[in-house]
Design a protein around this motif. Structure first.
Motif, PDB file in Angstrom:
ATOM      1  N   MET A 400      42.410  31.943  37.705  1.00 35.65           N
ATOM      2  CA  MET A 400      42.357  32.248  39.137  1.00 35.65           C
ATOM      3  C   MET A 400      41.137  33.093  39.475  1.00 35.65           C
ATOM      4  O   MET A 400      40.574  32.987  40.573  1.00 35.65           O
ATOM      5  CB  MET A 400      43.642  32.970  39.573  1.00 35.65           C
ATOM      6  N   TYR A 401      40.724  33.944  38.558  1.00 38.08           N
ATOM      7  CA  TYR A 401      39.533  34.776  38.760  1.00 38.08           C
ATOM      8  C   TYR A 401      38.265  33.931  38.639  1.00 38.08           C
ATOM      9  O   TYR A 401      37.385  33.979  39.496  1.00 38.08           O
ATOM     10  CB  TYR A 401      39.514  35.908  37.729  1.00 38.08           C
ATOM     11  N   VAL A 402      38.181  33.120  37.603  1.00 37.19           N
ATOM     12  CA  VAL A 402      36.963  32.358  37.323  1.00 37.19           C
ATOM     13  C   VAL A 402      36.823  31.146  38.243  1.00 37.19           C
ATOM     14  O   VAL A 402      35.723  30.817  38.691  1.00 37.19           O
ATOM     15  CB  VAL A 402      36.945  31.920  35.845  1.00 37.19           C
ATOM     16  N   ASN A 403      37.943  30.480  38.534  1.00 39.14           N
ATOM     17  CA  ASN A 403      37.894  29.198  39.249  1.00 39.14           C
ATOM     18  C   ASN A 403      38.494  29.249  40.645  1.00 39.14           C
ATOM     19  O   ASN A 403      38.648  28.206  41.282  1.00 39.14           O
ATOM     20  CB  ASN A 403      38.646  28.131  38.449  1.00 39.14           C
ATOM     21  N   GLY A 404      38.849  30.431  41.141  1.00 33.36           N
ATOM     22  CA  GLY A 404      39.586  30.544  42.391  1.00 33.36           C
ATOM     23  C   GLY A 404      38.965  29.827  43.570  1.00 33.36           C
ATOM     24  O   GLY A 404      39.662  29.155  44.350  1.00 33.36           O
ATOM     25  N   GLU A 405      37.652  29.939  43.712  1.00 37.11           N
ATOM     26  CA  GLU A 405      36.985  29.293  44.845  1.00 37.11           C
ATOM     27  C   GLU A 405      37.143  27.779  44.783  1.00 37.11           C
ATOM     28  O   GLU A 405      37.378  27.126  45.811  1.00 37.11           O
ATOM     29  CB  GLU A 405      35.506  29.673  44.854  1.00 37.11           C
ATOM     30  N   MET A 445      41.958  41.687  28.831  1.00 42.57           N
ATOM     31  CA  MET A 445      41.896  42.620  29.955  1.00 42.57           C
ATOM     32  C   MET A 445      41.510  41.896  31.239  1.00 42.57           C
ATOM     33  O   MET A 445      41.955  42.271  32.322  1.00 42.57           O
ATOM     34  CB  MET A 445      40.912  43.751  29.654  1.00 42.57           C
ATOM     35  N   LEU A 446      40.698  40.854  31.142  1.00 44.22           N
ATOM     36  CA  LEU A 446      40.377  40.056  32.320  1.00 44.22           C
ATOM     37  C   LEU A 446      41.612  39.301  32.779  1.00 44.22           C
ATOM     38  O   LEU A 446      41.870  39.171  33.979  1.00 44.22           O
ATOM     39  CB  LEU A 446      39.238  39.085  32.018  1.00 44.22           C
ATOM     40  N   GLY A 447      42.403  38.799  31.822  1.00 46.38           N
ATOM     41  CA  GLY A 447      43.631  38.111  32.183  1.00 46.38           C
ATOM     42  C   GLY A 447      44.612  39.029  32.895  1.00 46.38           C
ATOM     43  O   GLY A 447      45.242  38.645  33.886  1.00 46.38           O
ATOM     44  N   ILE A 448      44.748  40.261  32.389  1.00 45.59           N
ATOM     45  CA  ILE A 448      45.620  41.247  33.039  1.00 45.59           C
ATOM     46  C   ILE A 448      45.094  41.566  34.432  1.00 45.59           C
ATOM     47  O   ILE A 448      45.850  41.609  35.416  1.00 45.59           O
ATOM     48  CB  ILE A 448      45.728  42.513  32.167  1.00 45.59           C
ATOM     49  N   HIS A 449      43.794  41.789  34.530  1.00 42.69           N
ATOM     50  CA  HIS A 449      43.157  42.071  35.828  1.00 42.69           C
ATOM     51  C   HIS A 449      43.463  40.947  36.822  1.00 42.69           C
ATOM     52  O   HIS A 449      43.834  41.208  37.972  1.00 42.69           O
ATOM     53  CB  HIS A 449      41.643  42.198  35.615  1.00 42.69           C
ATOM     54  N   ALA A 450      43.305  39.697  36.390  1.00 40.84           N
ATOM     55  CA  ALA A 450      43.518  38.560  37.272  1.00 40.84           C
ATOM     56  C   ALA A 450      44.974  38.438  37.701  1.00 40.84           C
ATOM     57  O   ALA A 450      45.272  38.112  38.851  1.00 40.84           O
ATOM     58  CB  ALA A 450      43.060  37.284  36.588  1.00 40.84           C
ATOM     59  N   ALA A 451      45.900  38.690  36.781  1.00 40.29           N
ATOM     60  CA  ALA A 451      47.331  38.579  37.097  1.00 40.29           C
ATOM     61  C   ALA A 451      47.769  39.660  38.078  1.00 40.29           C
ATOM     62  O   ALA A 451      48.636  39.424  38.928  1.00 40.29           O
ATOM     63  CB  ALA A 451      48.153  38.666  35.818  1.00 40.29           C
ATOM     64  N   VAL A 452      47.174  40.833  37.963  1.00 38.73           N
ATOM     65  CA  VAL A 452      47.534  41.960  38.833  1.00 38.73           C
ATOM     66  C   VAL A 452      46.906  41.819  40.219  1.00 38.73           C
ATOM     67  O   VAL A 452      47.531  42.150  41.234  1.00 38.73           O
ATOM     68  CB  VAL A 452      47.127  43.290  38.175  1.00 38.73           C
ATOM     69  N   ASN A 453      45.671  41.289  40.268  1.00 41.11           N
ATOM     70  CA  ASN A 453      44.923  41.268  41.532  1.00 41.11           C
ATOM     71  C   ASN A 453      44.868  39.911  42.225  1.00 41.11           C
ATOM     72  O   ASN A 453      44.742  39.859  43.453  1.00 41.11           O
ATOM     73  CB  ASN A 453      43.493  41.757  41.281  1.00 41.11           C
ATOM     74  N   ARG A 454      44.896  38.817  41.472  1.00 47.54           N
ATOM     75  CA  ARG A 454      44.834  37.449  42.007  1.00 47.54           C
ATOM     76  C   ARG A 454      43.683  37.276  43.001  1.00 47.54           C
ATOM     77  O   ARG A 454      43.848  36.785  44.126  1.00 47.54           O
ATOM     78  CB  ARG A 454      46.157  37.072  42.670  1.00 47.54           C
ATOM     79  N   LYS A 455      42.486  37.645  42.552  1.00 48.80           N
ATOM     80  CA  LYS A 455      41.285  37.449  43.360  1.00 48.80           C
ATOM     81  C   LYS A 455      40.245  36.708  42.535  1.00 48.80           C
ATOM     82  O   LYS A 455      40.185  36.838  41.320  1.00 48.80           O
ATOM     83  CB  LYS A 455      40.724  38.788  43.830  1.00 48.80           C
ATOM     84  N   GLN A 460      37.770  36.988  46.835  1.00 51.56           N
ATOM     85  CA  GLN A 460      38.648  36.240  47.736  1.00 51.56           C
ATOM     86  C   GLN A 460      40.050  36.140  47.155  1.00 51.56           C
ATOM     87  O   GLN A 460      40.223  35.826  45.969  1.00 51.56           O
ATOM     88  CB  GLN A 460      38.048  34.840  47.939  1.00 51.56           C
ATOM     89  N   GLY A 461      41.070  36.416  47.938  1.00 51.69           N
ATOM     90  CA  GLY A 461      42.440  36.297  47.480  1.00 51.69           C
ATOM     91  C   GLY A 461      42.796  34.837  47.190  1.00 51.69           C
ATOM     92  O   GLY A 461      42.476  33.949  47.978  1.00 51.69           O
ATOM     93  N   VAL A 462      43.446  34.615  46.035  1.00 43.88           N
ATOM     94  CA  VAL A 462      43.827  33.254  45.644  1.00 43.88           C
ATOM     95  C   VAL A 462      45.293  33.288  45.205  1.00 43.88           C
ATOM     96  O   VAL A 462      45.611  33.562  44.056  1.00 43.88           O
ATOM     97  CB  VAL A 462      42.948  32.722  44.497  1.00 43.88           C
TER      98      VAL A 462
END
Length: 553
Positions: A400-405, A445-455, A460-462
């Motif tokens: 979601m962080y890398v491909n969200g757009e 840590m990037l995975g945790i960041h993405a799960a917590v923030n979903r941006k 951009q929020g995803v």
């Protein structure tokens, strides 16, 4: 009962049933001897005990990445990186490919990996002719970051027997231009089949495995679920076992019985051979039988029930019919295997759920823990079926962080239930987090960041309705991974008697700004009671990994 090592004054995130937070951990041999206050764990010391002051930093179970590709990750490190910091354009890649050709004997493969057209100035794929201009003496292939698409030069296509007269393989596309000429672009199963010819030599694979293991340890990862490689899966398993036995691969491996090339052949071979899920020990264990059902979420080639938001004529690619899935995986279930499949789109997820339901109806089994790898577009009705059937999904939060757009462009409002961590927790579905490296970044840590923030990377929020807490994300990356491999009784949490596998972070993960979670570093990694990585010599000894290059991803 005396300790060999005692960690004190820490923020020990135990991930036990109550999410207890302790101060210290005592280790004896390869097991956890005691967990509690600093005073309590110090009662186990002797004159020979090593005392490590954690100074308020987080100490947590070693990360368990429930789906990555150890062999591919490692062999990638031997090729040309398309995500190196200096790569900004196709010309930058071409320069590196020319250098690689100059140092590679004629006729030998030259491979590049991590290609992502949207990250480059030209925002396009290279052409076959551009690769031919680099060399026609070397077979050249550039692998897209998703590992579902590649571009090959004329020499590579010639070796693979691909001509203008070649037909598209089932589940794959050999791209042609408007004149019917090959472009060099190979999609899905056409790409997979190329690697029957572009395979690495055994010594290269083993070298790559060691490199990969070293980088996993530096990322705080102590266990992985290996999701297969190109070529003969049996060869990969054999080489992996040899590397583990020789101490070259230090992480614990749960090996999915699957291959990126003709996955059904490997599954059927292993089902006929006799061993089933669970065979092995705490260093190497046989996992589930795995098939591919659809493609890549950013290809995009995943199989969807409704057309893509940006292309109303596209519903993605399916590898197997429902009858084929039921027959191949149903037989594996009957023989005693845990079963799973790569299924990203909701149509593909529905198919694997139908398969699991049919298998359980014909041959009921308690606590089977059948899985779905990725389970990308998991709509509420599919989640309910997962819960009812006892299925363990393996989502990839960092996607979601890398491909969200791109997801917003391709799938629109469906991002609200892509990799739906919040829904899984609220419904009592055990979902184990994974990176899918080298498809994207390895760092938990990037995975945790993405799960917590979903941006996404641009902020951009995803699907922000799927945000979860830090503690919930840690559990999904530790205990849940152990559960997905039937190993929660020996690892996945910091509890007495369990394996001494854990990591220490550079600060308190519970107090850091959640927008900066991805910036938290790994300070120390222990596997089997042995400190294998100590970034700042926390243990006060010369660190053999000190000065090692930083993570590739």
């Amino acid at each position: 009962m005396k300790a060999d090592k005692i960690f004190i004054n820490g923020e020990v995130i135990t991930v036990d049933q109550h999410n207890s937070i302790a101060e210290g951990v005592a280790v004896q041999g390869n097991r956890i001897l005691a967990v509690g206050s600093t005073e309590e764990v110090l009662s186990y010391r002797t004159a020979d005990t090593e005392i490590i002051n954690v100074n308020g930093k987080s100490l947590l179970p070693g990360f368990n990445d429930a789906h990555l590709h150890l062999t591919i990750y490692g062999t990638n490190l031997l090729g040309v990186s398309c995500i190196a910091p200096h790569i900004k354009s196709l010309d930058d890649i071409f320069i590196d490919l020319r250098k690689k050709c100059q140092e590679t004997p004629k006729g030998k493969w030259v491979r590049a990996w991590g290609f992502k057209e949207s990250s480059l100035k030209e925002n396009r794929f290279p052409s076959k002719d551009e690769l031919d201009a680099i060399s026609t003496d070397h077979p050249i292939v550039i692998i897209r970051t998703c590992n579902h698409t590649s571009i090959a030069n004329s020499k590579a296509l010639e070796i693979a027997g691909i001509t203008e007269q070649s037909s598209n393989p089932d589940g794959g596309i050999i791209e042609r231009d408007s004149n019917g000429q090959l472009t060099g672009k190979l999609i899905e199963n056409a790409h997979m089949q190329l690697f029957e010819y572009a395979a690495y030599a055994e010594d290269e694979i083993r070298k790559g495995m060691k490199l990969a293991s070293d980088e996993f340890i530096q990322a705080g990862i102590t266990s992985v679920h290996d999701a297969g490689a190109y070529g003969d899966g049996a060869d990969s398993l054999r080489i992996m076992q040899q590397a583990i036995n020789a101490g070259e691969v230090k992480v614990r491996v749960y090996a999915l019985i699957g291959s990126l090339t003709n996955s059904h052949e490997f599954v059927e071979k292993m089902v006929s051979a006799g061993p089933i899920t669970g065979l092995g020990d705490d260093r190497f264990r046989i996992g589930p039988a795995k098939l591919f059902t659809d493609g890549s979420s950013v290809g995009p080639t995943i199989a969807t029930r409704q057309p893509y938001s940006h292309n109303q004529d596209d519903y993605g690619i399916i590898y197997y019919s429902q009858d084929e899935l039921n027959r191949i995986l149903g037989t594996a279930h009957k023989k005693g295997f845990q079963i799973t499949a790569h299924a990203q789109g909701d149509r593909a997820i529905e198919m694997i759920l139908d398969c699991i339901e049919a298998a359980l109806s014909e041959h009921p089994r308690e606590d089977h823990r059948h899985r779905i790898e990725h389970a990308g577009i998991a709509s509420p009705d599919l989640q309910d079926r997962m819960k009812k059937l006892g299925v363990v999904p393996i989502p990839n939060p960092a996607f979601m962080y890398v491909n969200g757009e791109r997801y917003l462009e391709y799938y629109g409002d469906r991002v609200q239930y892509m990799y739906p961590a919040r829904d899984y927790i609220d419904k009592g579905i055990v979902a184990a987090f994974a990176s899918d490296a080298p498809v994207i970044f390895l760092d938990p840590m990037l995975g945790i960041h993405a799960a917590v923030n979903r941006k996404s990377t641009d902020g951009q929020g995803v699907g922000e309705n799927q945000c979860i807490s830090v503690l919930e994300a840690i559990r999904a990356y530790t205990w849940n991974g152990a559960y997905a491999s039937f190993e929660e009784n020996i690892k996945g949490s910091i509890e007495v008697g369990k394996l001494a596998d854990f990591t220490i972070l550079s600060e308190s993960i519970l107090h850091v700004d959640q927008e900066k979670l991805k910036d938290v570093k790994i300070e120390l990694t222990m596997v089997n009671g042995e400190v294998l990585y100590d970034r700042n010599d926390l243990c006060g000894k010369k660190n053999p990994k000190k000065g090692a290059r930083s993570l590739v991803f």
